[in-house]
Design an enzyme around this catalytic site. Structure first.
Site, PDB file in Angstrom:
ATOM      1  N   ASP A 128       1.413  -0.496   0.055  1.00 30.46           N
ATOM      2  CA  ASP A 128      -0.017  -0.080   0.176  1.00 30.46           C
ATOM      3  C   ASP A 128       1.126   1.514  -0.060  1.00 30.46           C
ATOM      4  OD1 ASP A 128      -3.678   1.083   1.475  1.00 30.46           O
ATOM      5  OD2 ASP A 128      -1.688   1.476   0.468  1.00 30.46           O
TER       6      ASP A 128
HETATM    7  C1  GLC Z   1      -4.601   4.491  -0.215  1.00 32.18           C
HETATM    8  C2  GLC Z   1      -5.494   3.102   0.449  1.00 32.18           C
HETATM    9  C3  GLC Z   1      -5.440   2.190  -1.101  1.00 32.18           C
HETATM   10  C4  GLC Z   1      -5.077   3.045  -2.494  1.00 32.18           C
HETATM   11  C5  GLC Z   1      -3.894   3.515  -2.442  1.00 32.18           C
HETATM   12  C6  GLC Z   1      -3.547   3.600  -3.183  1.00 32.18           C
HETATM   13  O1  GLC Z   1      -3.075   4.671   0.446  1.00 32.18           O
HETATM   14  O2  GLC Z   1      -5.112   2.239   1.587  1.00 32.18           O
HETATM   15  O3  GLC Z   1      -6.323   1.074  -0.195  1.00 32.18           O
HETATM   16  O4  GLC Z   1      -5.550   1.580  -3.588  1.00 32.18           O
HETATM   17  O5  GLC Z   1      -3.739   4.611  -1.378  1.00 32.18           O
HETATM   18  O6  GLC Z   1      -4.669   5.171  -4.001  1.00 32.18           O
END
Ligand code: GLC
Length: 751
Positions: free
Chosen positions: A285
């Site tokens: 993430d």
């Molecule tokens: C965010 C979220 C995740 C998302 C990622 C990209 O912080 O936790 O669910 O896919 O970043 O946007």
């Protein structure tokens, strides 16, 4: 057809060229192509494939920097590209100017639609309709891929039992079986029948794993989950995604039992790779690798990279510890070349499976697939099936243009298009969302009249200045449609709330409208279960609409005027108050359960009978939820009878049947639920567990026998050593309309 002899050499040449360029199609061919490419790569190029950058012309990444990084093979993926043109420009550099011409993969959060917005996933889940959810995923993939997106960071498959957590909006409810079925449907919708098709996008099961168990319902917080609970509650939906062919996973922000999910060898190497045999890739993430420093699990970026690579996080989103520290880590022997190769192999494998080597570019000449009639039809149908009828006193609904001439549409969410989008609205535009008020005039009929008053400037406003005008409007109407709930910005990532009440001055608005004595239909929007007992008591009918997306208005009005009959059922338990959390249906019995005694719930608080006795309960609140898991009403009525269980057959399959009758005057759809309970186990077992469900359409007056077959394996569970237990003994089985109703039958599992 025989070719003239002079053409033969040309055809042979073309075939040869095509063969050279031809996309390897079989898995075996892909493996050969991957190994061949891997053997040619430098370490820097490998680390480039393991790096994902955020594409943002305004801030984080400037175009020139992106172009040179791509040309030098220092990046393998971008998230959030702004257009197909940007994608093609960067892709051209990758496949024509870089040394090995490896295509980029572009991803974005297509959580509940790309441009056509469907209800938030928690809303979608209340449809209990895997086919329709798959169709919505297909629409989203077709729309997203037209903008160069071939990877979505969805479905979110986290389980949570805490409505304070803002990201409950992105879940598919509190139950592992339902989340598994619906999550697998989303994977199929996104990835389509053929991954190499230009309108297929790789799905991403996230956030692996346990993220929804955040202590206190506070996002990113600590999670403590015993292995049995992890395997019985939190992992099943991720396993179902793997079985559905999901190509990627995203490692989560949370630390799980003291080990961050993005550096967790047990969940990533042991479970995902070894036990499940997953052969796609894992992306971290957003900077969750780097955040292991803040967790206190890594001393610095060097250490964070070591933890992430050792654990099997193959691609680093946004932070650059892999790119900057892997060479030194290899020199130290802290990571092995085989680990790097395994990660790159996985990434290349998915890129080949997507056909990116053969078709790296996005065709921008095809007609736009955005917001088509078909997309909007699916969005309207799914929104309609996601909305849950919680109350309908004296059958106030459906409204009839004959009897309700003047309708007052009131409330801060009655005409707030932006709030219909909900969280994670991707490229969905507010001005394309249809609100209740904006379409209402199409429903009141030629003699009807629609009045409107927001009552509050905004969903969270505490300014009561406009309530008087709303009251005045209400007085002129035969019925009030009162649109309240959470504005979209109170829902989603990092949007956690300590209280679940209606925001701002909505309660005073509702009380003032109720004082007019006009019948109220309460339409509640939100990204979570809210607590609104007072407003519910003042309303004759209640529709829980979640954040329904582009077709919010038509879906809600179709239901209000009976053009559709509500069929949605809750997939998350609604607490009476936030103090009850965590509150969920598949709880343990404890040694002192509250007696199932309606009187006990009615004991007046603070009277001689209080405290009510030595049970697991609160002195100041009945134990039951406001609305239980699986609950939802219809404009017709259904009865359940003749529950029968046949003894498990030779293969241990349990067959159960029940008769469901539509005893009302309207056709309707009933979501029939099958629950079981293992009375005695090596570990204590939940008082009820959903094992299967069916959506059945019944005409008015129709009666049907519903058949379920339950493989005995589905009665097993894991213990705290990871052992799977299927234990002979006494079981209860329900076929019921929700988790709080129905009488069980008993059966014995013998071996
Ligand atoms: C965010 C979220 C995740 C998302 C990622 C990209 O912080 O936790 O669910 O896919 O970043 O946007």
């Amino acid at each position: 057809m025989r070719l003239p002899c002079l053409l033969l050499p040309c055809a042979a040449f073309l075939l040869a060229v095509t063969a050279l360029r031809a996309q390897p199609t079989s898995e075996a061919e892909i493996e050969i192509a991957v190994e061949k490419l891997l053997s040619q790569m430098t370490l820097a190029e490998k680390l480039g494939q393991m790096s994902q950058r955020h594409y943002n012309t305004k801030s984080l990444t400037n175009p020139a920097d992106s172009a040179s990084a791509v040309r030098n093979g220092q990046v393998g993926s971008f998230l959030n590209p702004d257009s197909a043109e940007t994608v093609n420009q960067l892709q051209k550099i990758a496949v024509e100017e870089s040394r090995l011409k490896i295509p980029l993969i572009f991803g974005i959060d297509v959580i509940h639609g790309y441009r056509t917005l469907f209800p938030i996933p928690l809303g979608q889940s209340c449809s209990w309709n895997p086919e329709l959810i798959e169709a919505a995923g297909r629409v989203a993939a077709i729309e997203a891929s037209s903008a160069g997106i071939r990877w979505t960071f969805a479905p979110m498959l986290d389980i949570t039992r805490d409505a304070r957590w803002g990201r409950i909006a992105e879940t598919l409810g509190e139950d592992p079986v339902l989340t598994s079925r619906l999550g697998a449907a989303m994977v199929r919708g996104f990835q389509g029948k053929n991954l190499t098709a230009p309108d297929s996008i790789a799905a991403c099961a996230k956030h692996y794993v346990g993220y929804g168990a955040a202590e206190g319902g506070r996002d990113y917080n600590t999670t403590l989950i015993p292995e049995a609970e992890l395997r019985n509650i939190y992992l099943p939906s991720f396993h179902a995604a793997k079985e559905a062919g999901v190509q990627t996973y995203m490692s989560a922000f949370n630390d799980l039992n003291g080990v961050p999910a993005s550096g967790n060898v047990f969940t990533l190497r042991q479970v995902l790779q070894k036990e499940w045999g997953f052969d796609g890739f894992v992306v971290s993430d957003w900077e969750s690798v780097k955040e292991m420093i803040v967790h206190g699990a890594a001393a610095d970026l060097h250490d964070a990279a070591r933890l992430g690579i050792n654990a099997g996080v193959d691609m680093e989103m946004v932070s650059t510890s892999y790119r900057d520290h892997s060479e030194a880590l290899l020199r130290e022997g802290a990571i092995s070349p085989a680990m790097i190769d395994d990660s790159v192999r996985r990434i290349l494998r998915v890129k080949f499976r997507l056909g990116l080597f053969d078709n790296p570019y996005t065709d921008t000449t095809r007609p736009s697939p955005l917001l088509t009639e078909e997309s909007l039809r699916v969005a309207r149908e799914l929104a309609t099936q996601s909305i849950v009828l919680l109350k309908n006193e004296k059958f106030l609904l459906p409204l009839s243009p004959d009897s309700t001439k003047t309708v007052a549409v009131i409330g801060p969410l009655a005409d707030s298009a932006t709030d219909m989008r909900g969280c994670w609205s991707c490229r969905g535009e507010a001005n394309e969302c249809r609100t209740v008020y904006s379409v209402f005039k199409d429903y009141v009929g030629p003699k009807g009249k629609v009045l409107y008053s927001p009552g509050l400037k905004h969903g969270s406003s505490t300014d009561t200045a406009e309530i008087a005008a709303a009251v005045k409007t209400a007085r002129k109407a035969d019925v009030v449609i009162l649109c309240v709930g959470e504005p979209h910005e109170l829902s989603g990532e990092a949007r956690c709330r300590a209280f679940l009440d209606l925001p701002g001055a909505q309660d005073p608005l509702i009380s003032a409208i109720a004082a007019t004595g006009k019948p109220i239909v309460l339409v509640v929007f939100g990204g979570r279960p809210l607590t609104f007992a007072k407003a519910a008591a003042l309303s004759q009918a209640i529709l829980y609409a979640w954040h329904p997306g582009t077709m919010a208005g038509p879906a809600i009005c179709d239901l209000l005027y009976g053009r559709a009959n509500p069929s949605g059922k809750l997939t998350v338990t609604f607490p009476r108050t936030v103090g009850q959390i965590p509150l969920y249906y598949n709880h343990k019995n404890t040694g002192r359960p509250v007696p199932i005694d309606p009187k006990a719930a009615q004991t007046p608080l603070g009277t001689a009978e209080d405290p009510k006795g030595y049970y697991s309960q609160y002195l100041d609140l009945p134990q039951a939820p406001a609305y239980p898991f699986g609950y939802g009403l219809s404009y017709t009525t259904f009865t359940y009878s003749d529950l029968k269980i046949e003894t498990p057959d030779a293969n241990g399959v349990i067959a159960a049947t029940a008769s469901i009758a539509n005893t009302g005057a309207r056709d309707g759809v009933e979501i029939v639920q099958l629950y079981t309970r293992q009375l005695v186990g090596t570990l204590t077992r939940p008082v009820k567990e959903l094992k299967d469900f069916q959506r059945i359409a019944l005409k008015a007056g129709e009666k049907r026998t519903v058949h379920f077959t339950l493989p005995k394996q589905s009665l097993g569970y894991y213990d705290n050593t990871g052992r799977f237990l299927l234990e002979p003994g006494k079981f209860h089985l329900w076929i019921a309309p929700n988790s709080a109703e129905g009488e069980p039958l008993e059966f014995m599992l013998t071996q």
